[in-house]
Design an enzyme around this catalytic site. Structure first.
Site, PDB file in Angstrom:
ATOM      1  N   GLU A 165      35.842 112.052 -97.595  1.00 34.63           N
ATOM      2  CA  GLU A 165      35.502 112.507 -98.957  1.00 34.63           C
ATOM      3  C   GLU A 165      35.960 111.564-100.081  1.00 34.63           C
ATOM      4  OE1 GLU A 165      37.005 116.530 -99.076  1.00 34.63           O
ATOM      5  OE2 GLU A 165      35.655 117.199 -97.500  1.00 34.63           O
ATOM      6  N   GLU A 273      30.992 118.974 -89.182  1.00 35.07           N
ATOM      7  CA  GLU A 273      31.611 120.250 -89.575  1.00 35.07           C
ATOM      8  C   GLU A 273      30.539 121.298 -89.844  1.00 35.07           C
ATOM      9  OE1 GLU A 273      34.526 119.725 -92.730  1.00 35.07           O
ATOM     10  OE2 GLU A 273      35.076 117.748 -92.026  1.00 35.07           O
TER      11      GLU A 273
HETATM   12  C1  HAH Z   1      36.049 120.022 -95.394  1.00 37.38           C
HETATM   13  N1  HAH Z   1      35.944 119.838 -96.796  1.00 37.38           N
HETATM   14  C2  HAH Z   1      37.206 119.205 -94.820  1.00 37.38           C
HETATM   15  O1  HAH Z   1      36.735 117.976 -94.324  1.00 37.38           O
HETATM   16  C3  HAH Z   1      37.949 119.940 -93.708  1.00 37.38           C
HETATM   17  O2  HAH Z   1      39.059 119.181 -93.344  1.00 37.38           O
HETATM   18  C4  HAH Z   1      38.388 121.296 -94.164  1.00 37.38           C
HETATM   19  O3  HAH Z   1      39.138 121.958 -93.162  1.00 37.38           O
HETATM   20  C5  HAH Z   1      37.211 122.079 -94.555  1.00 37.38           C
HETATM   21  C6  HAH Z   1      36.143 121.457 -95.093  1.00 37.38           C
HETATM   22  C7  HAH Z   1      34.813 120.487 -97.388  1.00 37.38           C
HETATM   23  C8  HAH Z   1      34.806 120.638 -98.845  1.00 37.38           C
HETATM   24  C9  HAH Z   1      33.649 121.030 -99.437  1.00 37.38           C
HETATM   25  O4  HAH Z   1      32.589 121.256 -98.658  1.00 37.38           O
HETATM   26  C10 HAH Z   1      33.570 121.196-100.818  1.00 37.38           C
HETATM   27  C11 HAH Z   1      34.678 120.979-101.606  1.00 37.38           C
HETATM   28  C12 HAH Z   1      35.837 120.622-101.022  1.00 37.38           C
HETATM   29  C13 HAH Z   1      35.910 120.464 -99.646  1.00 37.38           C
END
Ligand code: HAH
Length: 363
Positions: A165, A273
């Protein structure tokens, strides 16, 4: 004569009873075992099927995991905040348990995640006087962390989300500026992390991972980043598209276009994911105690279409991992709306296959 008949009759009755009992037991056994197809076997010709887990769910999901999944990701246990919460104190047992489970069941592991702006403790960026460290110190700490993780888990983990990210959601902003890594090290922190990871484990597949990765604005920035890394000779072997999607968004066409464009980069694609929220982002509507038949049907249709698309791209998509196993445990119960129950996966709260499961395996 009469006596013989009685004996014969008794014999016949006993036989009949035995026959019925055997038949009954056989049907019961069949119903109990209800052989459903194995996801990983159905998808063996296409890509690995993975799931994110915590150490705490391994027992409960043991049967499902062994039957359906060929790859695991630690949902949280390998994150900076989990393994190195306080300066000099390391806690590896949760990650170790997941890795041992994967190894003892011949499953692959994805490493998630080495460098991320979130779930990283403040001490990483501070010195003993609680002043912010400088670039050189932070690069050293980055290297230390990457080396530590890859040394410990390199045998089990075949692909690492080296950077998570790093791209901004803001229009007109390229890299995310609200990241300590960016603030202190500068723009090249992404390249630095990949180079360090490659040095730590030259065999490992190194991935860049992000959300909203099929939305055109973000997609184009991610592609720009990967192209810049490639042009600079930085080792990068794959892109992870998180796949936190919903029943309503993004469209299959949007996903298709993104897959076409990522495929052109000449690196592997992992869907890292995957889950399909039953809500359109941060609303509680429609209010649900449980998902209606209609919602489950819509979800099944979406999952079916999305997996059909993934199969079309199976020369570049090499792993499709869900962010969870069954609807009794999903991060979406608390994100983006706290305390809003969600049902985004292929197995329900009783670990039974949902309509979505069937549309993914029947094609
Ligand atoms: C993900 N971020 C992460 O990669 C993972 O590590 C975590 O457990 C859950 C989701 C997703 C995310 C998003 O879709 C929007 C804003 C912030 C984070």
């Amino acid at each position: 004569m009469n006596r013989e008949l009685t004996v014969l009759r008794r014999f016949a009755i006993v036989c009949l009873i035995l026959f019925l009992v055997t038949l009954g037991t056989a049907t019961m056994i069949q119903a109990g075992e209800m052989e459903i197809p194995s996801l990983k076997e159905v998808y063996e010709p296409y890509f690995e099927i993975g799931a994110a887990v915590s150490a705490g769910v391994l027992n409960r999901y043991d049967e499902l995991l062994q039957k359906h999944f060929s790859s695991l990701t630690a949902e949280n246990s390998m994150k900076f905040s989990e393994v190195h919460r306080n300066p000099g104190r390391y806690t590896f047992h949760a990650a170790d348990r997941i890795v041992e489970y994967a190894q003892s069941h011949n499953m692959l592991m994805r490493g998630h995640t080495l460098i991320w702006h979130s779930q990283v403790p403040a001490h990483v960026f501070l010195d003993d006087d609680l002043e912010r460290v400088d670039r050189e110190v932070l690069l050293e700490r980055m290297q230390e962390h990457i080396q530590l993780m890859m040394d410990r888990y390199g045998d089990a983990v075949y692909a690492w989300d080296v950077v998570n990210e790093a791209i901004s959601d803001e229009p007109g902003e390229y890299l995310r500026t609200n990241s300590r890594w960016y603030e202190i090290i500068g723009e090249d922190y992404v390249a630095q992390a990949f180079r360090m990871a490659h040095e730590a484990d030259p065999e490992a597949k190194l991935f860049y991972n992000d959300y909203s990765a099929v939305q055109p604005a973000k997609r184009d920035k991610i592609i720009r980043l990967i192209k810049e890394l490639q042009a600079d000779g930085v080792p990068i072997h794959g892109v992870g598209l998180q796949g936190h999607w919903s029943l309503y968004d993004p469209s299959v066409e949007t996903i298709r276009r993104a897959l076409e464009m990522y495929a052109e980069l000449g690196i592997e694609i992992h869907i890292t994911e995957l889950d399909l929220s039953v809500y359109a982002w941060n609303t509680r509507a429609p209010m649900m105690w449980e998902p209606s038949e209609e919602i489950l049907k819509l979800q099944a249709k979406r999952y079916g279409e999305i997996f059909a698309l993934f199969r079309e791209f199976s020369d570049v998509i090499t792993n499709v991992s869900f962010w969870g196993v069954a609807d009794d445990h999903t991060w979406l119960d608390n994100f983006p709306v706290p305390n809003r129950k969600n049902w985004p996966l292929l197995f329900d709260e009783f670990l039974e296959p949902k309509p979505a499961f069937w549309s993914v395996v029947d094609f």
